[in-house]
Design a protein around this motif. Sequence first.
Motif, mmCIF file in Angstrom:
data_model
loop_
_atom_site.group_PDB
_atom_site.id
_atom_site.type_symbol
_atom_site.label_atom_id
_atom_site.label_comp_id
_atom_site.label_asym_id
_atom_site.label_seq_id
_atom_site.Cartn_x
_atom_site.Cartn_y
_atom_site.Cartn_z
ATOM 1 N N PHE A 62 4.427 6.209 -5.533
ATOM 2 C CA PHE A 62 5.263 5.880 -4.535
ATOM 3 C C PHE A 62 4.541 5.868 -3.124
ATOM 4 O O PHE A 62 3.633 6.367 -2.768
ATOM 5 C CB PHE A 62 6.462 6.567 -4.834
ATOM 6 N N ASN A 63 5.432 5.178 -2.367
ATOM 7 C CA ASN A 63 5.082 5.427 -0.754
ATOM 8 C C ASN A 63 6.050 6.362 -0.139
ATOM 9 O O ASN A 63 7.099 6.416 -0.293
ATOM 10 C CB ASN A 63 4.953 3.940 -0.163
ATOM 11 N N LEU A 64 5.293 7.132 0.980
ATOM 12 C CA LEU A 64 6.270 7.697 1.896
ATOM 13 C C LEU A 64 5.761 6.783 3.301
ATOM 14 O O LEU A 64 4.440 6.426 3.471
ATOM 15 C CB LEU A 64 5.790 9.170 2.145
ATOM 16 N N ASP A 65 6.593 6.759 4.418
ATOM 17 C CA ASP A 65 6.258 6.396 5.604
ATOM 18 C C ASP A 65 5.713 7.454 6.358
ATOM 19 O O ASP A 65 6.344 8.503 6.357
ATOM 20 C CB ASP A 65 7.544 5.950 6.390
ATOM 21 N N TYR A 66 4.549 7.305 6.618
ATOM 22 C CA TYR A 66 3.882 8.523 7.455
ATOM 23 C C TYR A 66 2.268 7.810 8.149
ATOM 24 O O TYR A 66 1.674 7.413 7.603
ATOM 25 C CB TYR A 66 3.450 9.747 6.554
ATOM 26 N N SER A 67 2.417 8.300 9.312
ATOM 27 C CA SER A 67 1.010 7.934 10.227
ATOM 28 C C SER A 67 0.851 8.725 11.387
ATOM 29 O O SER A 67 1.997 9.557 11.613
ATOM 30 C CB SER A 67 1.001 6.464 10.714
ATOM 31 N N HIS A 68 -0.240 8.984 12.112
ATOM 32 C CA HIS A 68 -0.180 9.497 13.403
ATOM 33 C C HIS A 68 -0.513 10.807 13.035
ATOM 34 O O HIS A 68 0.011 11.660 14.081
ATOM 35 C CB HIS A 68 1.011 9.528 14.275
ATOM 36 N N GLY A 69 -0.865 11.315 12.168
ATOM 37 C CA GLY A 69 -1.273 12.795 11.703
ATOM 38 C C GLY A 69 -2.077 12.913 10.508
ATOM 39 O O GLY A 69 -1.784 12.258 9.497
ATOM 40 N N LYS A 70 -2.983 14.021 10.586
ATOM 41 C CA LYS A 70 -3.795 14.167 9.357
ATOM 42 C C LYS A 70 -3.180 14.871 8.119
ATOM 43 O O LYS A 70 -2.002 15.820 8.369
ATOM 44 C CB LYS A 70 -4.718 15.199 9.682
ATOM 45 N N VAL A 71 -3.157 14.293 7.147
ATOM 46 C CA VAL A 71 -2.789 15.064 5.792
ATOM 47 C C VAL A 71 -3.664 15.874 5.005
ATOM 48 O O VAL A 71 -4.904 15.591 4.741
ATOM 49 C CB VAL A 71 -2.152 13.989 4.706
ATOM 50 N N ARG A 72 -3.346 17.016 4.941
ATOM 51 C CA ARG A 72 -4.132 18.244 4.191
ATOM 52 C C ARG A 72 -3.949 18.258 2.564
ATOM 53 O O ARG A 72 -5.126 18.354 1.926
ATOM 54 C CB ARG A 72 -4.197 19.363 4.745
ATOM 55 N N SER A 73 -2.725 18.069 2.045
ATOM 56 C CA SER A 73 -2.419 18.000 0.557
ATOM 57 C C SER A 73 -0.945 17.471 0.410
ATOM 58 O O SER A 73 -0.288 17.749 1.207
ATOM 59 C CB SER A 73 -2.552 19.516 0.156
ATOM 60 N N VAL A 74 -0.889 16.997 -0.837
ATOM 61 C CA VAL A 74 0.302 16.596 -1.245
ATOM 62 C C VAL A 74 0.680 17.084 -2.809
ATOM 63 O O VAL A 74 -0.284 17.020 -3.518
ATOM 64 C CB VAL A 74 0.505 15.062 -1.513
ATOM 65 N N GLU A 75 1.963 17.700 -2.841
ATOM 66 C CA GLU A 75 2.051 18.286 -4.344
ATOM 67 C C GLU A 75 3.462 17.175 -4.652
ATOM 68 O O GLU A 75 4.337 17.019 -3.656
ATOM 69 C CB GLU A 75 2.483 19.455 -4.302
ATOM 70 N N VAL A 76 3.611 17.120 -5.812
ATOM 71 C CA VAL A 76 4.739 16.597 -6.625
ATOM 72 C C VAL A 76 5.252 17.560 -7.579
ATOM 73 O O VAL A 76 4.382 17.832 -8.569
ATOM 74 C CB VAL A 76 4.653 15.206 -6.927
ATOM 75 N N ASP A 77 6.556 18.110 -7.516
ATOM 76 C CA ASP A 77 6.802 19.037 -8.282
ATOM 77 C C ASP A 77 5.832 20.025 -8.594
ATOM 78 O O ASP A 77 5.664 20.612 -9.655
ATOM 79 C CB ASP A 77 7.422 18.331 -9.802
ATOM 80 N N ASP A 78 5.416 20.832 -7.528
ATOM 81 C CA ASP A 78 4.525 21.937 -7.373
ATOM 82 C C ASP A 78 2.968 21.567 -8.129
ATOM 83 O O ASP A 78 2.230 22.497 -8.222
ATOM 84 C CB ASP A 78 5.245 22.927 -7.977
ATOM 85 N N GLU A 79 2.862 20.203 -8.288
ATOM 86 C CA GLU A 79 1.338 19.543 -9.046
ATOM 87 C C GLU A 79 0.771 19.095 -7.869
ATOM 88 O O GLU A 79 1.178 18.105 -7.270
ATOM 89 C CB GLU A 79 1.588 19.132 -10.221
ATOM 90 N N PRO A 80 -0.564 19.205 -7.950
ATOM 91 C CA PRO A 80 -1.397 18.539 -6.477
ATOM 92 C C PRO A 80 -1.471 17.010 -7.045
ATOM 93 O O PRO A 80 -1.168 16.625 -8.340
ATOM 94 C CB PRO A 80 -2.810 18.960 -7.052
ATOM 95 N N ALA A 81 -1.236 16.172 -6.140
ATOM 96 C CA ALA A 81 -1.045 14.858 -6.134
ATOM 97 C C ALA A 81 -2.007 13.977 -5.215
ATOM 98 O O ALA A 81 -2.564 14.595 -4.292
ATOM 99 C CB ALA A 81 0.159 14.302 -5.755
#
Length: 508
Positions: free
Chosen positions: A96-115
């Motif tokens: 799925f997509n999130l709207d996001y730009s203009h910043g560094k992303v370090r990590s993403v989790e979905v329901d506490d699991e790494p994504a």
Amino acid sequence: MLRTRTTPRTGTPGPKASRRLRTAFLASAVSVCLIAASAPAPSPVGIGDRLFPHLGNPGYDVTAYDLAFTYPGSNSKPLPAVTTIEARTTDWLEQFNLDYSHGKVRSVEVDDEPAEFRSAGEDLVVTPAHPLPPGIRMRITVRHDSNPVATKNQPSGWVQTQDGLAMANQADAGHRVFPSNDHPSDKAMFTIRVTTPKGYTAVANGLPVGATRRAAGTTWTYRTEHPMATELAQVSIGRSSVVRRTGPDGLPVRDVVPTKDRDRLEPWLKKTPGQIAWMQEKVGDYPFETYGLLIAEARTGFELETQTLSLFERELFTRSEFPKWYVETIMVHELAHQWFGDSVSPRTWSDLWLNEGHATWYEALYGEEKADRPMEARMKAAYRSSDSWRKAGGPPAAPKGAKPGEKLSIFRPNVYDGSALVLYALRQEIGRSAFEQLERVWVSTHQDGVADTADFERLASGIAGRDLSGFFKAWLYGEKTPPMPGHPDWRGAAAAKKTAKKTAKHAK
């Protein structure tokens, strides 16, 4: 409301438990990699808004945001941030997509699991460890930076002030501050936490729910009591004073001002309770838990109706060339938006006329009633210009898209006075009593929701007791401005010029 989930611990895990944890983590990571390897190449998507086709995302509805920012004491450095999103899936989601730009992303989790995550245009494409079926809740946690510094190709949603930061996310800059479903049709509850160094004050939408003070600084927490669109989020960080007073029916009113200007601005600030009372007489109870002005020492070129805390430039109140009546009507314009645009949000950006037309209407009505600035004179002047506004910007309910690189250019005269002119024509068409009833029923029926032009047309027809589709088609979608009901003598600029030439010719 969104809370951080914690898992109770009964003791320190032993060697076997530790191995199980490591094994589970490695299995999850392998699963994520395998899904990512088989997933289609990421691409930006959107919900198909005519003016901003890549804003918003299909497949889920957001119910709550928890935003946490740490201000480093400098406007030139990114703010470390954590955005947690509670949502409900509406489709089967392998990614799925999130709207996001203009910043560094370090990590993403979905329901506490790494994504897995990858950027695509101004989207962040997320591949969860496991596909998600429709109809379930999911929690997305994104650790990222929020960059207040604009680049050549992309502005920030942050506004840099003399002593800190504020937000101005309208229309499409919210996702340049935090990951989101950045479209007003998907409103959600917000909790906002801001950690600042000593000497700074942070204020955000909604009411304060706590401030935790430590030697290194303070964490300020605010929470909304009503859903909000991402474009209306507001965070003020600065060496500010918070001025409190009571509004109608005990409403807490709080203003955020540069400390050095507190006394100078007080004559303006104390007008707000009376303005709220005036608006309540027109359309009904104030729709939110608090209100106030955020007066920023910054050059923006606009004021902004951020929910419960409207953003104003300091110089609006300090420059002597602005007449007192004009400043007050601008204050009422942003206040009126709390009903029209904030509480009742547009379903699409083409419905912007419902926001700006109504705010301009009450701005003009306040000027008529409080400063002897006749509504009819203003509307007659708008009628003269309406055809040229429609030619340049499109008709009110079908505005032209933004110019390349100028996304704020959708905010043209056709959606301000041009749309207020539509409301004036409607009042002329159905009568003052029916019009005033329509206004009150509109905001009460759609409070805390989203609505569009078709909804307004249906409600107006029902209250008027007759089909108004022909009226709305001509006034909202016509290339030319229709004749004004009750004023057959009104002419557009071109027609007036032609009449003047004809009169002059006969006079010779």
